[in-house]
Design an enzyme around this catalytic site. Structure first.
Site, PDB file in Angstrom:
ATOM      1  N   GLU A 197       0.816  -1.219   0.000  1.00 32.95           N
ATOM      2  CA  GLU A 197       0.000   0.000   0.000  1.00 32.95           C
ATOM      3  C   GLU A 197       0.847   1.266   0.000  1.00 32.95           C
ATOM      4  O   GLU A 197       0.437   2.289  -0.572  1.00 32.95           O
ATOM      5  CB  GLU A 197      -0.956   0.012   1.197  1.00 32.95           C
ATOM      6  CG  GLU A 197      -2.080  -0.995   1.118  1.00 32.95           C
ATOM      7  CD  GLU A 197      -1.754  -2.329   1.757  1.00 32.95           C
ATOM      8  OE1 GLU A 197      -2.663  -3.174   1.887  1.00 32.95           O
ATOM      9  OE2 GLU A 197      -0.574  -2.528   2.152  1.00 32.95           O
ATOM     10  N   PHE A 242     -12.330  -6.598  13.604  1.00 31.98           N
ATOM     11  CA  PHE A 242     -11.189  -7.063  12.828  1.00 31.98           C
ATOM     12  C   PHE A 242     -10.798  -6.009  11.790  1.00 31.98           C
ATOM     13  O   PHE A 242     -11.625  -5.501  11.036  1.00 31.98           O
ATOM     14  CB  PHE A 242     -11.551  -8.377  12.131  1.00 31.98           C
ATOM     15  CG  PHE A 242     -10.467  -8.897  11.226  1.00 31.98           C
ATOM     16  CD1 PHE A 242      -9.254  -9.329  11.739  1.00 31.98           C
ATOM     17  CD2 PHE A 242     -10.662  -8.940   9.850  1.00 31.98           C
ATOM     18  CE1 PHE A 242      -8.252  -9.808  10.903  1.00 31.98           C
ATOM     19  CE2 PHE A 242      -9.670  -9.420   9.006  1.00 31.98           C
ATOM     20  CZ  PHE A 242      -8.462  -9.855   9.529  1.00 31.98           C
ATOM     21  N   GLN A 243      -9.520  -5.661  11.773  1.00 36.45           N
ATOM     22  CA  GLN A 243      -8.946  -4.673  10.858  1.00 36.45           C
ATOM     23  C   GLN A 243      -9.618  -3.299  10.970  1.00 36.45           C
ATOM     24  O   GLN A 243      -9.716  -2.564   9.993  1.00 36.45           O
ATOM     25  CB  GLN A 243      -8.987  -5.178   9.415  1.00 36.45           C
ATOM     26  CG  GLN A 243      -8.017  -6.332   9.168  1.00 36.45           C
ATOM     27  CD  GLN A 243      -7.809  -6.661   7.712  1.00 36.45           C
ATOM     28  OE1 GLN A 243      -8.665  -6.398   6.868  1.00 36.45           O
ATOM     29  NE2 GLN A 243      -6.665  -7.247   7.388  1.00 36.45           N
ATOM     30  N   LYS A 288     -18.001  -0.375   4.970  1.00 41.82           N
ATOM     31  CA  LYS A 288     -18.420  -1.402   4.013  1.00 41.82           C
ATOM     32  C   LYS A 288     -19.923  -1.361   3.767  1.00 41.82           C
ATOM     33  O   LYS A 288     -20.378  -1.570   2.619  1.00 41.82           O
ATOM     34  CB  LYS A 288     -18.004  -2.782   4.532  1.00 41.82           C
ATOM     35  CG  LYS A 288     -18.115  -3.891   3.513  1.00 41.82           C
ATOM     36  CD  LYS A 288     -17.468  -5.166   4.026  1.00 41.82           C
ATOM     37  CE  LYS A 288     -17.465  -6.254   2.947  1.00 41.82           C
ATOM     38  NZ  LYS A 288     -16.783  -7.486   3.431  1.00 41.82           N
ATOM     39  N   MET A 301      24.177   9.245   3.362  1.00 43.93           N
ATOM     40  CA  MET A 301      24.041  10.561   3.983  1.00 43.93           C
ATOM     41  C   MET A 301      24.285  10.482   5.485  1.00 43.93           C
ATOM     42  O   MET A 301      24.924  11.373   6.077  1.00 43.93           O
ATOM     43  CB  MET A 301      22.660  11.147   3.688  1.00 43.93           C
ATOM     44  CG  MET A 301      22.524  12.608   4.066  1.00 43.93           C
ATOM     45  SD  MET A 301      23.653  13.689   3.156  1.00 43.93           S
ATOM     46  CE  MET A 301      22.731  13.950   1.646  1.00 43.93           C
TER      47      MET A 301
END
Length: 580
Positions: free
Chosen positions: A48, A110-111, A160, A472
């Site tokens: 993602e 969940f999630q 959803k 760096m």
């Protein structure tokens, strides 16, 4: 017609043709709706974060709104770095995240994550759809806010149950367009003009707002009309072509000596779409100590935020520059004409005196020379950088002719940006050559996107500068931490050419200066995506460098003073050989 299908059609109505995302449970109805929306091309990165950076690169390269999609929970949290990058660099994005059904929100389902609260400090605005009827206003506002004024990311969190709710009664979506930019006031223009007319040592300090405001041509016309020397920020690079006689280069921590000295001696700074970032100013209290300030910006919050503006001009930058160009034509031939001419000559002389040299000794590859040569071989290319030494070498040595061809993570400085951003830029402009310049540290952050390049045969060309270190950080530890090297050794890197080949991508390798031209040409001639692995010296540093808590006139630069450079030390007691 459910909420998800309505949303897909609304995206088409907003002019979206490409989106980057990763499916999951809470966003699955939207992915089902994509079956019925052939106008939308979906690109599937392998993480993602890659989706967010790809949408980011798409928006930067095209000037259009980038769109990324993820599911709830870890899908949404993986987008956060890309959202923050867009906010700090003013990139227009609409971010769509799935969410658990409304009746489960707040139950630790969940999630489930509070993505609305999590992203609040890093978006222009956030929305949560509670009912399907919320969608028409929400979508129109999200796109209007993302692209109006100072652009930025906007979040839509989509439960959803809203996605599956009946939407047959909703009207077809009509875009809200973009707010017309506010015009500068006459009073602010008169104040700016008065300061410009009085200045004997003026300098233009140009930033990323020039590209964001579609003001590149207006800026160039202003420079040519006024003959005022210009310095550019990291995100302003390309606003003037690199070879323009009044372009003194980038200012700041790794800016050119000519640019930094001009700013420190100026009696007027004309700041165009820049924000006095600390990497540009160095020690702010000693930045441009003799200069009065004209500050032009679309965002009123930036004017006077870090440095008092003697004349603040809020409004559309293109309009501001166009009106000032017409006014300056009648005011810049007065009593200070001779002083300004002498100032121009001094600035140009310094630019020549302190110009970068590319005749590095030894047989190894000198990264600045390689990058300069690549930009000459591919003059129309868009370059996307990761973050680190290679990012600064690109900024210093790439021949740029437009800021939208230079994609770099400026405000956030996010490693892992370059590869997915290049993918997004290639999707935005499929006819354009896109080059990703990365380092051996940065490439590993999102190396899985090599699979995405392969899947879509995206012809991105990757130049991987491998110094077997976090370069760096190593440079700072060498110069400011008594060479106490800590966790910067990457000498156990994989064979990157073999890794690329395993992904089905053409892989090349070069480790000698006399092989650079042939390797670069082979890279550019390769069909489809390709990677050139470049072995460079671990001890190579980026110069000049303004040390911490110093002003921009106090640069370390071995080209000027050999005493500033500590002897090169071996980073590891047992150096590892680069892969053949």
């Amino acid at each position: 017609m459910n909420g998800a299908r309505w949303l897909a059609r609304a995206l088409v109505a907003e002019g979206v043709d490409t989106l980057f995302g990763y499916p999951g449970g809470a966003i699955m109805p939207f992915y089902d709706a994509l079956h019925d929306t052939p106008q939308l091309r979906h690109v599937l990165p392998r993480h993602e974060q890659g989706a967010a950076f790809a949408a980011n690169g798409y928006a930067r390269a095209s000037g259009r709104v980038g769109v990324c999609v993820a599911t709830s929970g870890p899908g949404a949290s993986n987008l956060v770095t890309g959202i923050a990058d867009a906010m700090l660099d003013s990139v227009p994005m609409v971010v769509i995240t799935g969410q658990v059904p409304t009746q489960l929100m707040g139950t630790d389902a969940f999630q489930e994550l509070d993505v609305f609260g999590m992203t609040m400090p890093m978006v222009k605005h956030s929305f949560i759809a509670r009912r399907v009827e919320d969608l028409p206003t929400m979508v129109g506002e999200a796109f209007r806010l993302a692209r109006s004024g100072r652009p930025g990311p906007v979040l839509i969190d989509l439960p959803k149950d809203v996605q599956v709710a009946d939407a047959a009664h909703l009207p077809a979506h009509v875009s809200s367009g973009t707010d017309a930019p506010e015009a500068p006031t006459d009073a602010s223009l008169h104040a700016a003009l008065a300061l410009i007319a009085q200045a004997q040592r003026p300098v233009l300090y140009a930033g990323g707002g020039i590209a964001l405001g579609d003001a590149v041509q207006a800026f160039r016309t202003f420079v040519d009309a006024t003959q005022i020397p210009a310095v550019l920020t990291l995100k302003g690079l390309g606003a003037l072509p690199t070879q323009h006689p009044l372009n003194l280069g980038m200012l700041g921590m790794h800016g050119s000596r000519a640019a930094n000295l001009a700013v420190q001696e100026a009696d007027l700074l004309i700041v165009v779409g820049a924000r006095f970032d600390d990497r540009a100013t160095g020690k702010l209290a000693e930045f441009a100590p003799h200069a009065r300030v004209v500050h032009m910006d679309i965002d009123a919050c930036e004017i006077g935020k870090l440095r008092h503006a003697d004349a603040g001009v809020r409004g559309d930058i293109a309009t501001t520059l166009t009106r000032l160009t017409l006014a300056c034509a009648a005011h810049l031939h007065g009593r200070h004409g001779a002083a300004r001419k002498a100032w121009r000559a001094q600035c140009k002389q310094r630019a020549q005196q302190f110009a970068a040299r590319y005749d590095a000794p030894g047989s190894g590859v000198y990264a600045p020379a390689l990058l300069k040569r690549l930009s000459e071989l591919a003059p129309d290319a868009t370059v996307a950088c990761d973050v680190g030494q290679h990012q600064m070498w690109v900024a210093q040595h790439w021949r740029m002719d437009h800021p939208r061809k230079h994609l770099t993570s400026g405000g956030l400085g996010a490693m892992g940006f370059g590869l997915p951003a290049a993918l997004g830029a290639q999707e935005a402009k499929p006819e354009t050559r896109v080059v990703c310049v990365s380092g051996d540290g940065s490439i590993m952050m999102n190396i899985q996107e090599l699979a995405t390049l392969r899947r879509y045969r995206s012809p991105v060309k990757i130049v991987l500068l491998d110094n077997q270190a976090l370069g760096m950080v190593r440079q700072w530890q060498e110069l400011f931490f008594e060479q106490r090297y800590s966790e910067i050794d990457l000498s156990d890197n994989p064979d990157f050419a073999a890794v690329a080949a395993a992904f089905g991508i053409t892989a090349l390798h070069v480790d000698r200066a006399d092989g650079v031209d042939a390797a670069l040409q082979a890279l550019l001639d390769a069909d489809g995506p390709a990677l050139l692995h470049v072995a460079i010296d671990t001890a190579a540093n980026v110069w000049p460098l303004v040390p911490p808590n110093r002003n921009n006139g106090q640069m370390l630069d071995p080209a000027v003073d050999d005493a500033v450079v500590a002897p090169a030390r071996t980073v590891t007691e047992t150096p590892h050989a680069l892969p053949a």
